[in-house]
Write an enzyme that holds these catalytic residues in place. Structure first.
Site, short mmCIF file in Angstrom:
data_model
loop_
_atom_site.label_atom_id
_atom_site.label_comp_id
_atom_site.label_asym_id
_atom_site.label_seq_id
_atom_site.Cartn_x
_atom_site.Cartn_y
_atom_site.Cartn_z
N HIS A 91 14.91 51.48 11.71
CA HIS A 91 14.66 50.34 12.38
C HIS A 91 13.57 49.33 11.57
O HIS A 91 12.77 49.57 11.11
CB HIS A 91 13.94 50.59 13.60
N HIS A 106 17.22 40.07 18.43
CA HIS A 106 18.03 41.29 18.97
C HIS A 106 19.37 40.74 19.79
O HIS A 106 20.32 41.35 20.09
CB HIS A 106 17.40 42.25 19.78
N ARG A 113 -1.01 31.41 17.81
CA ARG A 113 0.32 31.27 17.99
C ARG A 113 0.78 32.82 17.80
O ARG A 113 0.70 33.51 16.47
CB ARG A 113 0.98 30.46 16.57
N TYR A 122 11.82 29.39 10.56
CA TYR A 122 11.07 28.47 9.70
C TYR A 122 12.06 27.66 8.50
O TYR A 122 11.71 27.56 7.53
CB TYR A 122 10.10 29.03 9.51
N CYS A 174 1.11 25.48 11.93
CA CYS A 174 2.19 25.80 12.36
C CYS A 174 3.19 24.81 12.11
O CYS A 174 2.95 23.56 12.14
CB CYS A 174 2.13 26.09 13.95
N1 MTE Z 1 1.46 37.27 12.48
C1 MTE Z 1 1.69 38.10 13.31
N2 MTE Z 1 1.56 39.57 12.97
N3 MTE Z 1 2.23 38.04 14.19
C2 MTE Z 1 2.61 36.49 14.69
O1 MTE Z 1 3.16 36.42 15.87
N4 MTE Z 1 2.40 34.45 14.16
C3 MTE Z 1 2.35 33.29 12.77
C4 MTE Z 1 1.26 33.70 11.68
N5 MTE Z 1 1.11 35.22 11.67
C5 MTE Z 1 2.07 35.64 13.72
C6 MTE Z 1 1.60 35.98 12.51
C7 MTE Z 1 2.51 31.99 13.06
S1 MTE Z 1 4.12 31.29 13.34
C8 MTE Z 1 1.36 31.42 12.93
S2 MTE Z 1 1.64 29.52 13.08
C9 MTE Z 1 0.10 31.78 12.55
O2 MTE Z 1 0.15 33.27 12.40
C10 MTE Z 1 -0.78 31.52 13.63
O3 MTE Z 1 -2.25 31.89 13.20
P1 MTE Z 1 -3.37 31.87 14.48
O4 MTE Z 1 -2.80 32.32 15.70
O5 MTE Z 1 -4.42 32.61 13.95
O6 MTE Z 1 -3.62 30.40 14.51
MO MO Z 2 3.95 29.02 13.30
#
Ligand code: MTE
Ligand code: MO
Length: 555
Positions: free
Chosen positions: A40, A64, A145, A350, A195
């Site tokens: 997975h 999914h 986020r 993205y 972001c």
């Molecule tokens: N890393 C993990 N493990 N899980 C997540 O959801 N989100 C990403 C990134 N790293 C994410 C992640 C996204 S899209 C963003 S914009 C940033 O973490 C946000 O970091 P922050 O929450 O520390 O501002």
């Molecule tokens: Mo993000």
């Protein structure tokens, strides 16, 4: 196949994560996922659903929804839920007290000043008055986020948190957090995380519907990160690629072994895949990590404190100058590979399509967002005798009549003593009818490109003036110092932080509304597009057009 057996839910429940033969249900079907767990892509996160329905999890892991994932699951079908255990909708009955464990139940509590876009998973941004008040965003106000829940790591066990490093030849090395902290040189970098969806609501308002969280101006924050350099860890783990030799200490470099070098994998063709504990994953090109002046961190501290849980406790990647989606939180695995991370966050979400490319985009057509472009935003406006108490919800003043208070009653960030300004203004402009205005905000560019100029217009972009850049105390071209300098030369140094700015001027004419506009310029003379029309994309990524705020001065 109707000949397949029917299982009571009580039996399904026995096949939980600890059972050694995990099952899940989806609708009224039962699957034995034992063989899938190893293969997975999300690792054993799938075990969270073991013994239960996988459907609520798949609603979170939207990847999914792709038909091919469903096809994989179908190969593990072993039977159906017994009719006695189905409700009138044909779904497995959930007995009282047996409700699905809320995967967000152990999420931390958040500062109530944050504007919450979604609670589960948590997505929240600081409101404009707090957004750029400080050069470094206080940890509790740093935007959040999250795509999923916040993994739980016990404080007492954090030192033993494991990071697995996998090299292209398959070699694997494991580090504990304690080892990372004690065996490698610590490095500090002040860097913005932003972001790709920051200011998306602006694009939506000015052009049309976009898919994604409707962020205002606050999906950006700035912090001092402390950790170890990714390249130091990769070197220690034994990574060798084509131009690795020059990066090593001279005395270490073997002489004239070009034959051996020929067999090394090509640096430029490799990627560093970063995976978090809840299965979020992304990657960066290997050269970014190996850059001898690069500052890609495995960070364990933020503004002098251990990482808060929401921001990746106990370990996260920080990729300065890049889209924050690459700064993987709750980091548990690094793999140097000949392909990008296969996650949806690398291969799908993205990316940017043309304004006309809506519908079902061909995801493979464009590369993933990595380095960030330039942007800026207004976070505060003060007009005339009033302080407009930044009702800048989602980047627009709802109305200047919302909660105005008398100027000077409260010192706001970046605006020097408002009372003094007001009285200076009154003295020098007694006979004029112009209205004083003060504006504050931030500007940021990716790739380490420093902000060199911020332009402000108070008439919708017809005439311009320059804002004062704050946060340049250690710059050669600091404003005060500058007066004696003839020539301004940028240092070679890269800047991964934002610059807050301040503008004090006057509103023109006597119309009852004024449009205040900001645009910034970086050291590569990149600047922002005037409108969102030309950069509109269905995902609403990189909404970087001039930021505009309309103020009503009629009262
Ligand atoms: N890393 C993990 N493990 N899980 C997540 O959801 N989100 C990403 C990134 N790293 C994410 C992640 C996204 S899209 C963003 S914009 C940033 O973490 C946000 O970091 P922050 O929450 O520390 O501002
Ligand atoms: Mo993000």
């Amino acid at each position: 196949d109707p000949s397949l057996p029917r299982f009571r839910l009580a039996d399904v429940r026995k096949h939980d994560a600890k059972s050694g033969s995990p099952w899940v249900t989806s609708g009224d079907k039962v699957y034995d996922i034992t063989d899938w767990v190893a293969a997975h892509p999300g690792g054993d996160v799938i075990l969270r659903a073991a013994g239960h329905s996988i459907d609520p999890y798949w609603a979170i892991f939207t990847i999914h929804k792709a038909p091919h994932v469903r096809e994989i699951l179908e190969t593990y079908l072993i039977g159906f839920v017994d009719i006695a255990d189905l409700d009138t909708h044909g779904k497995p009955k959930i007995a009282a007290g047996e409700a699905l464990e809320d995967p967000f139940a152990s999420d931390p509590t958040r500062d109530e000043r944050l504007i919450v876009l979604t609670q589960k998973p948590c997505n929240a941004e600081p409101a404009p008055p707090q957004l750029a008040r400080d050069f470094t965003t206080p940890n509790e106000l740093f935007y959040v986020r999250n795509h999923m829940w916040v993994p739980v790591v016990d404080r007492a066990e954090a030192d033993q948190h494991k990071l697995t490093v996998e090299l292209p030849d398959g070699d694997v090395r494991e580090y504990t957090l304690d080892e990372l902290r004690t065996r490698f040189r610590h490095h500090r970098v002040t860097a913005v995380l932003q972001c790709s969806g920051n200011r998306r609501s602006d694009m939506t308002k000015s052009v049309g519907k976009t898919n994604g969280l409707q962020w205002g101006t606050g999906a950006i924050s700035n912090a001092v990160w402390e950790g170890v350099l990714l390249r130091d860890v990769l070197a220690d783990a034994g990574l060798k690629t084509t131009d690795w030799q020059p990066l090593r200490a001279i005395e270490d470099a073997p002489q004239g072994n070009s034959d051996e070098d020929d067999d090394l994998p090509e640096t430029d063709s490799l990627h560093v895949q970063l995976t978090g504990m809840e299965a979020y994953a992304a990657s960066i090109p290997l050269p970014v990590a190996l850059d001898p002046r690069g500052e890609v961190l495995l960070a364990f501290a933020m503004n002098g404190q251990p990482l808060p849980r929401d921001h990746g406790y106990p370990l996260r990647a920080v990729v300065p100058g890049f889209v924050a989606a690459r700064s993987v939180k709750w980091l548990s695995k690094i793999a140097v590979s000949d392909e990008e991370s296969t996650s949806q966050w690398q291969r799908r979400d993205y990316k940017l399509f043309g304004p006309n490319e809506g519908g079902a985009p061909n995801w493979d057509k464009y590369p993933a967002i990595q380095e960030m472009p330039i942007t800026s935003a207004i976070t505060g406006v003060w007009v005339g005798q009033k302080v407009i108490k930044q009702a800048l919800q989602k980047g627009h003043l709802i109305s200047s009549s919302t909660s105005s208070t008398t100027m000077g009653s409260r010192a706001e960030p970046g605006v020097r003593d408002l009372q003094a300004w007001q009285s200076d203004w009154n003295k020098s402009n007694q006979k004029t009818t112009t209205t004083p205005v003060a504006v504050t905000g931030y500007a940021y560019s990716g790739g380490g490109r420093e902000i060199v100029r911020v332009d402000i217009s108070v008439d919708g972009g017809r005439t311009w003036d320059q804002a004062v850049l704050l946060d340049q105390k250690d710059r050669e071209y600091d404003d005060e110092e500058n007066k004696s300098k003839k020539n301004i030369v940028a240092r070679g140094r890269r800047d991964f932080a934002w610059k807050r700015w301040r503008y004090e001027g006057a509103l023109l004419g006597d119309s009852s509304t004024s449009e205040i506009v900001v645009k910034a310029t970086d050291s590569a003379y990149n600047t922002q597009p005037e409108r969102h029309d030309g950069i509109y994309n269905v995902r609403g990524n990189l909404a970087t057009a001039w930021h505009r705020v309309t103020v009503d001065t009629s009262r």
